[in-house]
Design a protein around this motif. Structure first.
Motif, PDB file in Angstrom:
ATOM      1  N   GLU A 386       1.422   2.416   2.121  1.00 35.62           N
ATOM      2  CA  GLU A 386       0.146   2.541   1.599  1.00 35.62           C
ATOM      3  C   GLU A 386       0.944   2.371  -0.765  1.00 35.62           C
ATOM      4  O   GLU A 386      -0.567   1.859  -1.161  1.00 35.62           O
ATOM      5  N   HIS A 387       1.234   2.781  -0.294  1.00 33.12           N
ATOM      6  CA  HIS A 387       1.452   2.369  -2.641  1.00 33.12           C
ATOM      7  C   HIS A 387       2.562   2.637  -2.676  1.00 33.12           C
ATOM      8  O   HIS A 387       3.419   2.652  -3.046  1.00 33.12           O
ATOM      9  N   PRO A 388       2.882   0.587  -2.169  1.00 28.05           N
ATOM     10  CA  PRO A 388       4.340   0.160  -2.153  1.00 28.05           C
ATOM     11  C   PRO A 388       4.867   0.374  -3.897  1.00 28.05           C
ATOM     12  O   PRO A 388       4.074   0.039  -4.540  1.00 28.05           O
ATOM     13  N   LEU A 389       6.232   0.584  -3.793  1.00 29.36           N
ATOM     14  CA  LEU A 389       6.432  -0.222  -5.095  1.00 29.36           C
ATOM     15  C   LEU A 389       6.658  -1.989  -5.656  1.00 29.36           C
ATOM     16  O   LEU A 389       6.654  -2.680  -4.292  1.00 29.36           O
ATOM     17  N   ASP A 390       5.801  -2.640  -6.829  1.00 27.36           N
ATOM     18  CA  ASP A 390       5.750  -4.041  -6.512  1.00 27.36           C
ATOM     19  C   ASP A 390       7.537  -3.951  -7.142  1.00 27.36           C
ATOM     20  O   ASP A 390       8.090  -3.398  -7.431  1.00 27.36           O
ATOM     21  N   ARG A 391       7.457  -5.316  -7.863  1.00 23.35           N
ATOM     22  CA  ARG A 391       8.171  -6.429  -7.988  1.00 23.35           C
ATOM     23  C   ARG A 391       8.926  -5.130  -9.839  1.00 23.35           C
ATOM     24  O   ARG A 391       9.792  -5.021 -10.505  1.00 23.35           O
ATOM     25  N   ALA A 392       7.456  -5.411 -10.602  1.00 29.45           N
ATOM     26  CA  ALA A 392       7.835  -4.383 -10.852  1.00 29.45           C
ATOM     27  C   ALA A 392       7.799  -2.811 -11.818  1.00 29.45           C
ATOM     28  O   ALA A 392       9.155  -2.497 -12.173  1.00 29.45           O
ATOM     29  N   GLY A 393       8.421  -2.304 -10.669  1.00 29.66           N
ATOM     30  CA  GLY A 393       7.710  -1.119 -10.364  1.00 29.66           C
ATOM     31  C   GLY A 393       9.892  -1.182  -9.828  1.00 29.66           C
ATOM     32  O   GLY A 393      10.222   0.105 -10.150  1.00 29.66           O
TER      33      GLY A 393
END
Length: 439
Positions: A386-393
């Protein structure tokens, strides 16, 4: 068709190119995250000790130890409904076998990783991983031989029939039960390494025409031998049509997943402007299933305990948050200020939170400070679907973990290579060779 037959058909035929673009991107992010964990694990004392254990140069053993060096970092991914950590086993199996077999077709490497990840999580769901964990059965350890065999069989290009024998032999290697292991280096990683190695060896044996029992999962074998009720339908339901990547969680920092919601909730309260020195008490409420586990106190000389103990982790968050990204923990665990703050933390089993478990692993935190009580509940933590890490994360996490070990430029170089390895044959060869030669 037998259960093993259905799984073998999926393993031998699945193509990552058939996945939706969003799922392929998630696979890449989990792949990059696992490479980061591999780099970290290879550079801390516990990971080095595991890699140097004995002098057995067998490929399966080396792959298993590489997988365990990833798993012991506690920054690898996790699938909450199955309570398994899939990528730590699948990624090194695929890369090290790619180097051995000189197969650098990026689609095949990615497909091998997908099938191993899918099999791991399905075995965990079918065995009711979140429930059996607290009986002393480690779901990841239970499923590791079968997942590793699936990845290896696909990368080796085994036929559907030979893949079935590999999976069957791996099923017969399933154990799962572990005792209460203390100290460091932890024997957990020795066990997990052998489980992954056994799965790779099962695929090697099947390639050499050794046969298993293709109907083993159509019987009550797991119940009779291990006391595990096994849901065959959940193991094979829509296998190949569905993809697990959208349901996987990435850890935002180094911790047992059971504690991440509590640490995030505490950090959210701190973020309101609270000063750590004003805090007199912290109460952490979690589902009863894992309250006892996270109530563990950090033990001197046992780095794993610092990642399980929520009191220790909350103390790090309060006093020196960058230590949450330290996979070694040698400095933080000896800090008397951290120990003193950890003594203020109480863990409470709260049956109300069972409404969210096991689909989510929630926590509710109360902080007493300056005569007031501040509260925060986290059900869906950072890094969950529901609150995924994206590539930047993922990149930001990687730098926090790896910069102290490799420097900023070194971390950036590995991130660039990992980011290209599932799309570019040259990058795939380079990364696979690095895994095969010990990073």
């Amino acid at each position: 068709m037998s259960v093993i037959g259905e799984l073998a058909s999926f393993v031998a035929r699945a193509k990552v190119s058939d996945l939706a673009a969003a799922d392929r991107e998630r696979l890449r992010l989990h792949f990059i995250d696992t490479v980061v964990a591999a780099q970290a694990g290879a550079r801390i004392p516990e990971g080095k000790a595991l890699q140097s254990l004995g002098d057995d140069g067998a490929l399966a053993i080396r792959i298993g130890r590489q997988a365990a060096a990833i798993r012991l970092t506690e920054i690898d991914d996790i699938h909450l409904p199955s309570c398994t950590t899939p990528s730590a086993g699948a990624v090194p199996v695929a890369l090290m076998l790619a180097a051995q077999e000189q197969k650098f077709d990026t689609s095949e490497v990615a497909s091998a990783i997908w099938v191993g990840t899918e099999i791991m999580t399905r075995v965990g769901v079918a065995a009711r991983g979140p429930q059996i964990l607290y009986r002393g059965i480690w779901p990841t350890y239970l499923a590791a031989p079968v997942a590793a065999a699936a990845t290896a069989a696909r990368l080796m290009g085994l036929s559907e029939a030979r893949t079935g024998h590999a999976l069957s032999l791996a099923v017969m290697l399933m154990a799962g039960g572990v005792g209460r292991i203390h100290g460091a280096p932890s024997g957990r990683w020795f066990l997990y390494a052998n489980a992954v190695a056994g799965g790779v060896a099962a695929a090697e044996a099947a390639r050499a025409d050794y046969c298993g029992d293709p109907e083993i999962l159509d019987k009550n074998w797991l119940t009779d031998c291990h006391g595990i009720a096994f849901d065959r339908e959940r193991l094979t339901d829509k296998v190949g049509a569905n993809c697990v990547y959208a349901a996987l969680s990435l850890k935002p920092f180094c911790s047992a997943k059971q504690g991440i919601a509590a640490i995030e909730a505490f950090r959210a309260i701190l973020g309101r402007g609270m000063r750590a020195e004003t805090i007199s008490k912290v109460r952490v409420r979690v589902p009863p299933a894992y309250a006892g586990m996270i109530a563990t106190r950090a033990e001197p000389g046992a780095r794993q305990s610092t990642m399980v103990s929520v009191a220790h982790q909350i103390a790090l968050a309060a006093l020196d948050a960058k230590c949450l990204y330290d996979v070694d923990r040698s400095a933080a665990k000896a800090d008397s200020d951290v120990s003193a703050f950890a003594s203020k933390v109480e863990i409470i089993a709260d049956i109300r939170l069972d409404a969210y478990y096991p689909q989510h692993w929630p926590a509710e935190v109360d902080v007493e400070a300056s005569g007031e009580v501040f509260q925060q509940r986290i059900v869906e933590a950072i890094g969950d679907p529901e609150h995924p890490l994206d590539r930047a994360g993922v990149v930001a996490k990687a730098h926090r973990v790896l910069d102290p070990l490799l420097g900023n430029d070194g971390a950036a170089e590995w991130l660039q290579m990992a980011g290209a390895a599932l799309d570019d044959t040259v990058a795939c060869r380079k990364l696979a060779t690095a895994f095969a030669t010990g990073l």
